[in-house]
Design an enzyme around this catalytic site. Structure first.
Site, short mmCIF file in Angstrom:
data_model
loop_
_atom_site.label_atom_id
_atom_site.label_comp_id
_atom_site.label_asym_id
_atom_site.label_seq_id
_atom_site.Cartn_x
_atom_site.Cartn_y
_atom_site.Cartn_z
N ASP A 144 -6.77 7.62 11.22
CA ASP A 144 -7.73 6.59 10.82
C ASP A 144 -7.93 5.59 11.94
O ASP A 144 -9.07 5.25 12.30
CB ASP A 144 -7.24 5.90 9.55
CG ASP A 144 -8.14 4.76 9.10
OD1 ASP A 144 -9.37 4.94 9.06
OD2 ASP A 144 -7.60 3.68 8.78
N ASP A 145 -6.84 5.13 12.53
CA ASP A 145 -6.93 4.13 13.60
C ASP A 145 -7.47 4.73 14.90
O ASP A 145 -8.25 4.08 15.61
CB ASP A 145 -5.58 3.47 13.84
CG ASP A 145 -5.21 2.51 12.73
OD1 ASP A 145 -6.12 1.96 12.08
OD2 ASP A 145 -4.01 2.31 12.49
#
Length: 140
Positions: A31-32
């Site tokens: 996600d990051d």
């Protein structure tokens, strides 16, 4: 090597066989990594205010957009990548989608899982290829 390897070496970490991680661990970091790549793409397209940057990023990082990217990259995945994507889609995240269907949210989680897996393998070139394919599908 790659960024993950550099971080491990700089902060006295240890190399771990990425196959031992759960799909949700991959999604957590994926996600990051995905967000950083999209933000970098957007900011390099032109310096503007944070609100406009944010609104442009949402076009790519929402669960709906990620689900569309999932669909776009499926045909170009090898067997290993398709397996990681499947494991991510079948995982049971502890959160729910706010502005997406359950199916879109699961596809988004699967995409993040694959990005995290490839990142931990230090395969940034492949991440860039897949994100490029996904962005092309959204911008068409």
């Amino acid at each position: 090597m790659g960024l993950n390897h550099d971080i491990i070496n700089s902060f006295n970490g240890k190399e771990v066989d990425v196959r031992t991680y759960s799909p949700l661990a991959f999604a957590y970091i994926g996600d990051d990594v995905f967000d950083l790549i999209i933000r970098t793409i957007v900011i390099n397209r032109g310096n503007t205010g944070p609100d406009k940057l944010h609104n442009t990023c949402i076009k790519y990082v929402s669960a709906v957009a990620q689900a569309n990217m999932y669909d776009a990259i499926m045909p170009v995945l090898d067997d290993e990548e398709a397996d990681v994507l499947r494991r991510g889609r079948n995982s049971k995240p502890h959160t729910k989608a706010k502005n997406a269907s359950s199916e879109e949210y699961m596809k988004a989680t699967a995409l993040e899982t694959l990005i995290g897996y490839l990142y931990l393998k230090d395969d940034m070139d492949r991440i860039f290829e897949l994100i490029h394919t996904g962005i092309d599908s959204i911008e068409d």
